[in-house]
Write a protein that holds these residues in place. Structure first.
Motif, mmCIF file in Angstrom:
data_model
loop_
_atom_site.group_PDB
_atom_site.id
_atom_site.type_symbol
_atom_site.label_atom_id
_atom_site.label_comp_id
_atom_site.label_asym_id
_atom_site.label_seq_id
_atom_site.Cartn_x
_atom_site.Cartn_y
_atom_site.Cartn_z
ATOM 1 N N ASN A 72 0.933 -1.169 0.057
ATOM 2 C CA ASN A 72 0.087 -0.108 -0.183
ATOM 3 C C ASN A 72 0.846 1.252 -0.043
ATOM 4 N N GLY A 126 1.944 2.469 -3.003
ATOM 5 C CA GLY A 126 1.562 2.860 -4.463
ATOM 6 C C GLY A 126 2.457 2.123 -5.377
ATOM 7 N N ASN A 135 6.968 8.155 -2.594
ATOM 8 C CA ASN A 135 5.836 8.173 -3.600
ATOM 9 C C ASN A 135 4.920 8.903 -2.545
ATOM 10 N N LEU A 136 3.660 9.588 -3.088
ATOM 11 C CA LEU A 136 2.635 9.997 -2.320
ATOM 12 C C LEU A 136 3.045 11.328 -1.843
ATOM 13 N N THR A 165 4.132 9.742 3.535
ATOM 14 C CA THR A 165 3.450 10.136 4.612
ATOM 15 C C THR A 165 3.828 9.364 6.069
ATOM 16 N N ASP A 221 6.354 5.626 1.216
ATOM 17 C CA ASP A 221 5.299 6.276 1.272
ATOM 18 C C ASP A 221 5.652 7.692 2.179
ATOM 19 N N ALA A 237 4.505 11.411 -7.487
ATOM 20 C CA ALA A 237 3.282 11.191 -7.092
ATOM 21 C C ALA A 237 2.398 10.336 -8.129
ATOM 22 N N THR A 252 0.715 0.933 -8.626
ATOM 23 C CA THR A 252 0.395 2.203 -9.244
ATOM 24 C C THR A 252 1.420 2.752 -10.004
ATOM 25 N N ARG A 308 0.062 8.475 -9.023
ATOM 26 C CA ARG A 308 -1.283 8.299 -9.288
ATOM 27 C C ARG A 308 -1.650 9.592 -10.505
ATOM 28 N N ASP A 324 2.293 14.475 -2.833
ATOM 29 C CA ASP A 324 1.157 14.955 -2.921
ATOM 30 C C ASP A 324 0.171 15.059 -1.571
ATOM 31 N N GLU A 325 0.132 13.490 -1.184
ATOM 32 C CA GLU A 325 -0.681 13.621 0.162
ATOM 33 C C GLU A 325 0.029 14.055 1.091
#
Length: 283
Positions: free
Chosen positions: A20, A22, A123-124, A99, A97, A152, A25, A154, A126-127
């Protein structure tokens, strides 16, 4: 997980990462294939392959199972470890991740013992920004000694820059110098003796990682090494001598503690949470 045989096989790049984060993705974004992004036992224990292109440099991309560790506590972890260790990868992308960076760094530090040809993908991003979390990519790169790229997956932001760095590592244009986790002096001495013996038998690339797993009496790794190298690992003189001094339980505990502590230190130095975000979260 070995790359499918074909004539004129292109360079091989392998994706690794926690569940999880990404990873699938990113795989889909690079290859144009449509993999499911959920994670459950056995989902990618087989293998998923696709073709990628970085400014005309074509490569084969393999997606490994999501794993928190390479210590082979599960079929997923064993498959990910074997793909990196024995799959003939020219480069490895470890996806984290943004975050919750510290959790991903535990895996990164293990992969660095397997190969220096690593690019870390945070990754992530943007989040993370939405949550008021900032990741200092330059500080992270300096702490790890390998290239780090933020993206990011996605929406594709940062993916092209990531692939350019992967290309440079895979082709040898960029030669990372990983900063490996340090262990107690007597354990490092034992690891280095066993690693030198393994290197003489053809396991030079992943010798430090394999030597630690041997000290821990990881029987799955020992069996795989014997199959790959065609020798009896347990009959190695260095192994017999060092395992008389270093008990497997201590080696396992030392490895886990040292990796966890180093991941915590790197995360603390690389991640900042903006005060405004903390205030919003408290409301």
């Amino acid at each position: 997980m070995n790359a499918p045989a074909q004539s004129g096989t292109p360079p091989v790049v392998v994706l690794a990462g926690n569940p999880n984060v990404g990873k699938s993705t990113l795989f889909n974004r690079i290859t144009g294939l449509k993999q499911h992004t959920g994670n459950w036992p056995g989902k990618t224990v087989g293998s998923a392959w696709g073709h990628g292109n970085a400014d005309g440099w074509r490569f084969l991309l393999g997606d490994t199972p999501g794993a928190y560790s390479l210590f082979s506590h599960s079929a997923e972890e064993e498959a990910a470890r074997d793909a990196i260790c024995f799959g003939g990868a020219n480069a490895v992308i470890v996806v984290c991740d943004a975050t919750c960076l510290e959790r991903g760094l535990n895996l990164v530090l293990q992969v660095l013992e397997l190969t220096p040809r690593v690019v870390v993908c945070v990754n992530l991003m943007d989040e993370a920004r939405r949550r008021g979390i900032g990741v200092d990519l330059a500080a992270l790169e300096n702490a790890l000694g390998v290239p780090v790229s933020g993206c990011a997956a996605r929406d594709g932001a940062g993916v092209e820059a990531l692939l350019r760095r992967v290309r440079d590592v895979a082709t040898g244009k960029l030669r990372p110098r990983p900063r490996l986790v340090r262990y107690a002096p007597d354990i490092e001495y034992a690891r280095d003796r066993i690693a030198a013996d393994l290197a003489e038998r053809g396991a030079s690339l992943y010798a430090p990682f394999a030597a630690m797993r041997i000290l821990e009496d990881d029987r799955g790794m020992i069996a795989r090494l014997e199959a790959e190298l065609g020798v009896s690992v347990r009959e190695m003189r260095a192994l017999r001598e060092e395992t008389e001094r270093i008990r497997p339980e201590r080696a396992r505990e030392e490895a886990a503690a040292a990796i966890f502590t180093r991941a915590e230190q790197i995360s603390a130095a690389s991640v900042r949470t903006h005060p405004g975000a903390l205030a919003r979260q408290a409301r």
